[in-house]
Design an enzyme around this catalytic site. Structure first.
Site, PDB file in Angstrom:
ATOM      1  N   GLY A  11     -35.638 -14.809   9.282  1.00 17.89           N
ATOM      2  CA  GLY A  11     -34.248 -14.780   9.760  1.00 17.89           C
ATOM      3  C   GLY A  11     -34.064 -13.612  10.712  1.00 17.89           C
ATOM      4  N   ARG A  72     -39.413 -19.610  10.594  1.00 20.06           N
ATOM      5  CA  ARG A  72     -39.978 -19.335   9.270  1.00 20.06           C
ATOM      6  C   ARG A  72     -41.316 -20.063   9.097  1.00 20.06           C
ATOM      7  NH1 ARG A  72     -36.274 -16.521   6.234  1.00 20.06           N
ATOM      8  NH2 ARG A  72     -34.080 -16.816   6.752  1.00 20.06           N
ATOM      9  N   ASP A 103     -40.470 -10.067   3.946  1.00 22.84           N
ATOM     10  CA  ASP A 103     -41.616 -10.194   3.044  1.00 22.84           C
ATOM     11  C   ASP A 103     -42.527 -11.369   3.395  1.00 22.84           C
ATOM     12  OD1 ASP A 103     -39.573 -11.872   2.315  1.00 22.84           O
ATOM     13  OD2 ASP A 103     -39.732 -11.515   0.161  1.00 22.84           O
ATOM     14  N   THR A 125     -35.159  -6.951   7.653  1.00 24.29           N
ATOM     15  CA  THR A 125     -34.329  -7.946   6.971  1.00 24.29           C
ATOM     16  C   THR A 125     -32.963  -7.347   6.695  1.00 24.29           C
ATOM     17  OG1 THR A 125     -33.901  -9.192   4.954  1.00 24.29           O
ATOM     18  CG2 THR A 125     -35.416  -7.370   4.726  1.00 24.29           C
ATOM     19  N   ASP A 127     -31.344  -8.116   4.312  1.00 25.88           N
ATOM     20  CA  ASP A 127     -31.240  -8.074   2.841  1.00 25.88           C
ATOM     21  C   ASP A 127     -31.620  -6.711   2.245  1.00 25.88           C
ATOM     22  OD1 ASP A 127     -30.624 -10.740   3.003  1.00 25.88           O
ATOM     23  OD2 ASP A 127     -32.659 -11.425   2.552  1.00 25.88           O
ATOM     24  N   ASP A 129     -34.417  -5.724   1.096  1.00 22.07           N
ATOM     25  CA  ASP A 129     -35.112  -5.909  -0.185  1.00 22.07           C
ATOM     26  C   ASP A 129     -36.614  -5.618  -0.115  1.00 22.07           C
ATOM     27  OD1 ASP A 129     -35.778  -8.093   1.342  1.00 22.07           O
ATOM     28  OD2 ASP A 129     -35.326  -9.592  -0.186  1.00 22.07           O
ATOM     29  N   ARG A 171     -30.194 -13.586  -1.506  1.00 22.86           N
ATOM     30  CA  ARG A 171     -30.598 -14.578  -2.516  1.00 22.86           C
ATOM     31  C   ARG A 171     -31.076 -13.907  -3.792  1.00 22.86           C
ATOM     32  NH1 ARG A 171     -34.313 -17.646   1.758  1.00 22.86           N
ATOM     33  NH2 ARG A 171     -34.474 -15.505   2.448  1.00 22.86           N
TER      34      ARG A 171
END
Ligand code: F6P
Length: 347
Positions: A11, A72, A103, A125, A127, A129, A171
């Site tokens: 993304g 992706r 990741d 990202t 995110d 994460d 997510r």
């Protein structure tokens, strides 16, 4: 002249163009030629690329998205994928590859390194994460987007004495919801790491009305978990190429289901809203422009120092090389201590 390749996968995140610019400027000034593969690993599999010049990257650190495009595509899912990638790199005489991604992209980078490729990673990202780095770029821009949205939502929600349930990306990690929710003054914050209790959520909402505050904003991560909802949410699941649930493609998300439940249980007029891709759309924040630029320059320095199988990361404010396997271990998720700080302000 030695050639360096770069690709952006997964993304998109604000700051990608700043990395491309930084790598390109550093590479060209050091006497290398720069090649950008289009649409992530897909471009490398299909030898779809463009040569990057200083003119191509002029000023692009201010722009969101990625001039190379992103996808992706999973090399591991393509028959002889790693062989094709290695062969293409050899045929194009690419000395080293810089893979910018989350990741999944970094996982493929690690596999390519294990198969003998000269690869350096840059963690990206919204995110936030990825382990082994204090932050990932794109995160700061995303939380500012969430904060701005919540700031606005307060006025309309308050005017109508409603409950507004706002769905935020993440997510498996609740960082965007936690930081965006805290900054934007959400009255309840629900994240994937801490399964929520619907009665507690309704209690916090009711308390606000009892105290005469008469409106509530609930910030919920797209991957927030609740036992009573698990079965229902499973019905809507869609998987991507890496086998991950694509919440953004689901017909019905957690905010919709949760808002129905809150309305049913509290009797309060409730609406829901999915912030979706607005969180990563548009231009990067000042922090992300500078952070991404520093990461890009470091990645190129790492190529020159032959620090392959590693990625550029932030440690206590400094940009340092870390092994890709450190980054790919356990995901960086929100601890209960961090959540408790936000919880103090619920209701
Ligand atoms: O990983 C970044 C991210 O923005 C997640 O927060 C979100 O769940 C996902 O990507 C959305 O993916 P897509 O762009 O495929 O809709």
């Amino acid at each position: 002249m030695e050639k360096i390749g770069i690709l952006t996968g997964g993304g998109d995140a604000p700051g990608l163009n700043a990395v491309i610019r930084a790598v390109t400027v550093k590479a060209i000034r050091e006497g290398y030629e720069m090649v950008g593969f289009k649409l992530g690993w897909k471009g490398l599999l299909e030898k779809d690329y463009r040569v990057l010049t200083l003119a191509d990257v002029e000023d692009i650190h201010r722009l969101g998205g990625t001039i190379l495009g992103s996808s992706r595509t999973n090399v591991g899912k393509v028959e002889n994928g790693f062989e094709i990638v290695k062969q293409n790199l050899a045929e194009m005489d690419i000395h080293a590859l810089i893979a910018v991604g989350g990741d999944d992209t970094l996982g493929v980078a690690k596999q390519l390194y294990d198969a003998g490729g000269n690869v350096v990673g840059v963690p990206k990202t919204i995110d936030n994460d990825i382990s082994a780095t204090d932050y990932t770029f794109g995160f700061d821009t995303a939380i500012n987007r969430v904060m701005e949205a919540l700031d606005r939502l307060h006025t309309t929600t308050k005017s109508h004495e409603r409950v507004m349930v706002v769905e935020i990306m993440g997510r498996d990690a609740g960082w965007i919801t936690l930081h965006g929710g805290m900054a934007g003054g959400a009255h309840v914050i629900l994240i994937p790491e801490i399964p929520f209790d619907i009665d507690e959520v309704c209690e916090a909402v009711n308390k606000r009305y009892e105290e005469g505050k008469n409106y509530a904003i609930v910030a919920v991560a797209e991957g927030a978990k609740n036992d009573q909802l698990a079965e229902r949410m499973k019905e809507y699941e869609v998987l991507d190429d890496f086998g991950h649930v694509q919440k953004s493609k689901q017909k019905v998300g957690i905010a919709q289901v949760l808002s129905e439940m809150i309305e049913e249980r509290t009797g309060k007029d409730t609406r829901h809203l999915v912030l979706g891709h607005l969180q990563r759309a548009g231009n990067p924040s000042a922090f992300d422009r500078v952070f991404s630029t520093r990461l890009g320059v470091k990645a190129m320095e790492m190529v020159m120092a032959r620090q392959f199988g590693m990625m550029a990361a932030m440690h206590a404010g400094e940009i340092v090389p870390v092994h890709l396997e450190e980054a790919l271990g356990e995901a960086n998720t929100v601890s209960s201590d961090r959540y408790d700080v936000a919880k103090l302000f619920f209701g």
